[in-house]
Design a protein around this motif. Structure first.
Motif, PDB file in Angstrom:
ATOM      1  N   LYS A 272       0.831  -1.210   0.000  1.00 56.41           N
ATOM      2  CA  LYS A 272       0.000   0.000   0.000  1.00 56.41           C
ATOM      3  C   LYS A 272       0.869   1.265   0.000  1.00 56.41           C
ATOM      4  O   LYS A 272       0.630   2.200  -0.777  1.00 56.41           O
TER       5      LYS A 272
ATOM      6  N   SER B 174       2.745  -4.791  -6.329  1.00 57.76           N
ATOM      7  CA  SER B 174       2.349  -6.189  -6.188  1.00 57.76           C
ATOM      8  C   SER B 174       3.552  -7.076  -5.949  1.00 57.76           C
ATOM      9  O   SER B 174       4.699  -6.635  -6.043  1.00 57.76           O
TER      10      SER B 174
ATOM     11  N   THR C 162      -0.174 -10.629  -3.968  1.00 54.35           N
ATOM     12  CA  THR C 162      -0.933  -9.469  -3.477  1.00 54.35           C
ATOM     13  C   THR C 162      -0.807  -8.348  -4.505  1.00 54.35           C
ATOM     14  O   THR C 162       0.278  -8.163  -5.071  1.00 54.35           O
TER      15      THR C 162
ATOM     16  N   CYS D 176      -1.830  -4.176  -4.609  1.00 52.12           N
ATOM     17  CA  CYS D 176      -2.505  -2.981  -4.090  1.00 52.12           C
ATOM     18  C   CYS D 176      -2.577  -1.982  -5.238  1.00 52.12           C
ATOM     19  O   CYS D 176      -1.554  -1.684  -5.869  1.00 52.12           O
TER      20      CYS D 176
ATOM     21  N   HIS E 233      -7.183  -3.666  -2.485  1.00 47.68           N
ATOM     22  CA  HIS E 233      -6.265  -4.813  -2.583  1.00 47.68           C
ATOM     23  C   HIS E 233      -6.952  -6.008  -3.246  1.00 47.68           C
ATOM     24  O   HIS E 233      -8.175  -6.140  -3.192  1.00 47.68           O
TER      25      HIS E 233
ATOM     26  N   TRP F 194      -6.012 -10.503  -3.852  1.00 43.94           N
ATOM     27  CA  TRP F 194      -5.070 -11.601  -3.593  1.00 43.94           C
ATOM     28  C   TRP F 194      -5.388 -12.805  -4.482  1.00 43.94           C
ATOM     29  O   TRP F 194      -6.556 -13.030  -4.840  1.00 43.94           O
TER      30      TRP F 194
ATOM     31  N   ALA G 288      -8.394  -6.644  -7.497  1.00 44.30           N
ATOM     32  CA  ALA G 288      -8.191  -5.267  -7.021  1.00 44.30           C
ATOM     33  C   ALA G 288      -8.806  -4.279  -8.009  1.00 44.30           C
ATOM     34  O   ALA G 288      -9.432  -3.292  -7.606  1.00 44.30           O
TER      35      ALA G 288
END
Ligand SMILES: O=c1[nH]c(=O)c2ncn([C@@H]3O[C@H](COP(=O)(O)OP(=O)(O)OP(=O)(O)O)[C@@H](O)[C@H]3O)c2[nH]1
Ligand SMILES: [Mg+2]
Length: 196
Positions: free
Chosen positions: A45, A71, A120, A122, A135, A137, A184
């Motif tokens: 983030k 990411s 992940t 963001c 976000h 995943w 996301a």
């Protein structure tokens, strides 16, 4: 809608363009030329916000819609490496190949032929000076070899849950259904629907 991507990653740019087929998508390089944002924050983030805000300021138009993506892949059995350091796992300016080789040697050191992993993403949006983050995943496992040519980055080593092939061997249409970035971006579109 005109969207400016605050990323220099070709794999991400290709995916964003496929995920936003009805929008005018530009890269920041097409607007302001070469520019490097230092990713010195300690979270996806933090880095996503920094990239989007810095590019927004550089562009200098209040009405610009700037979207960034920070990411990476996290492997719990390797003390959560590489995580936010995914792009520079094998060193600054490392290639995808070099990063994958480092991950393979780390897995081999621990005799892990396969182990749980997750991506992940963001995404940060900056519009009219305000910043919004979302976000996404994607869960699965990494294996100690690369199989297939599709996707980018660690994709040839990643097998998503529910599949028996790596993303390197699955078409993008499959990854698109449930990837960290797709999820996301779905939320990012909802944010845009509200703020625009
Ligand atoms: O196999 C992959 N499939 C993906 O879907 C994916 N998403 C991210 N990553 C990896 O994570 C790092 C991002 O780092 P990152 O967010 O700093 O991006 P980047 O430095 O490449 O470009 P920029 O957006 O910062 O300009 C890079 O190593 C990517 O290879 C992926 N690898
Ligand atoms: Mg980066």
């Amino acid at each position: 809608m005109k969207i400016i991507l605050a990323t220099g990653n070709k794999g991400k740019i290709d995916e964003f363009k496929k995920l936003l087929p009805n929008e005018e998508v530009f890269t920041f390089k097409e607007i302001i030329g070469d520019y490097e944002v230092e990713e010195d924050k300690d979270s996806f983030k933090g880095n996503a916000v920094k990239k989007a805000q810095e590019i927004y300021e550089k562009i200098g138009s209040k009405d610009a819609i700037v979207i960034s993506d920070d990411s990476g892949i996290t492997v719990p059995a390797l003390n959560n490496e590489p995580g936010i350091y995914s792009a520079r796992y094998a060193g600054t300016n490392a290639t995808d190949k070099e990063n994958n080789s480092k991950l393979i040697s780390k897995l081999k050191e621990k005799n892990l032929k396969e182990t749980e992993a997750y991506y992940t993403a963001c995404i940060a949006i900056v519009y009219k000076g305000y910043t919004y983050t979302v976000h996404g995943w994607m869960y699965g496992k990494v294996i100690d070899k690369e199989i297939g040519e599709n996707g980018f980055g660690y994709d040839p080593m990643f097998i998503p849950n529910g599949f028996d092939k790596t993303l390197g061997n699955l078409p993008y249409e499959v990854k698109k259904e449930f990837s960290h970035r797709s999820k996301a971006l779905k939320l990012a579109k909802k944010v845009l629907d509200i703020i625009l």
